[in-house]
Design a protein around this motif. Structure first.
Motif, short mmCIF file in Angstrom:
data_model
loop_
_atom_site.label_atom_id
_atom_site.label_comp_id
_atom_site.label_asym_id
_atom_site.label_seq_id
_atom_site.Cartn_x
_atom_site.Cartn_y
_atom_site.Cartn_z
N GLY A 96 -7.83 -16.31 -3.47
CA GLY A 96 -7.25 -16.02 -2.55
C GLY A 96 -5.86 -15.26 -2.68
N ALA A 97 -5.39 -15.99 -3.78
CA ALA A 97 -3.94 -15.12 -4.32
C ALA A 97 -4.22 -13.93 -4.80
CB ALA A 97 -3.01 -16.18 -5.11
N GLU A 109 -5.12 -11.17 -2.42
CA GLU A 109 -4.08 -11.03 -1.38
C GLU A 109 -2.96 -10.12 -1.95
OE1 GLU A 109 -2.72 -14.72 0.37
OE2 GLU A 109 -4.40 -14.99 1.58
N ASP A 161 -1.03 -7.51 -4.97
CA ASP A 161 -1.21 -6.14 -5.24
C ASP A 161 -2.31 -5.71 -6.34
OD1 ASP A 161 0.74 -5.48 -3.39
OD2 ASP A 161 2.40 -5.50 -4.82
N SER A 181 -5.33 -6.55 -6.88
CA SER A 181 -6.64 -6.53 -6.49
C SER A 181 -6.89 -4.87 -6.15
CB SER A 181 -7.04 -7.31 -5.09
OG SER A 181 -6.23 -7.06 -4.20
#
Length: 105
Positions: free
Chosen positions: A33-34, A37, A39, A41
């Motif tokens: 998840g981190a 969320e 930049d 990714s």
């Protein structure tokens, strides 16, 4: 029994094997998840697009050339352009070369 940092209050305690698996899954989900969320990714998606797109374009062009009977609407000029594209394309520059050859720029 192993020790783990349990999310409930984040205290270190002895846990069973099933509890350890649950804690591992929790932290794995949190780290995924981190990442999503953050930049980075978006940058990974861009890099994958730049790598995969030329490969897919080349594979599609080769498929069309190998199966011309399935693409009866293509004229010989278009097939010649595809042959040139497949023979001269470099994975890094394939999209650019394809557009140049397609539009005779």
């Amino acid at each position: 029994m192993a020790y783990a940092l349990v999310p409930e209050g984040f205290k270190l305690q002895k846990v069973s094997k099933l509890q350890q698996e649950a804690v591992d899954k929790y932290y794995s989900n949190k780290s995924i998840g981190a990442f999503l969320e953050g930049d980075s990714s978006g940058e990974v998606a861009k890099a994958l697009t730049l790598v995969v797109t030329p490969i897919l374009l080349g594979a599609l062009a080769k498929y069309i050339l190998d199966n011309p009977d399935q693409f009866k609407d293509l004229d010989t000029d278009s097939l010649d352009k595809l042959k040139t594209f497949v023979l001269t394309s470099n994975p890094a520059t394939a999209p650019i070369q394809f557009l140049i050859k397609l539009f005779d720029v």
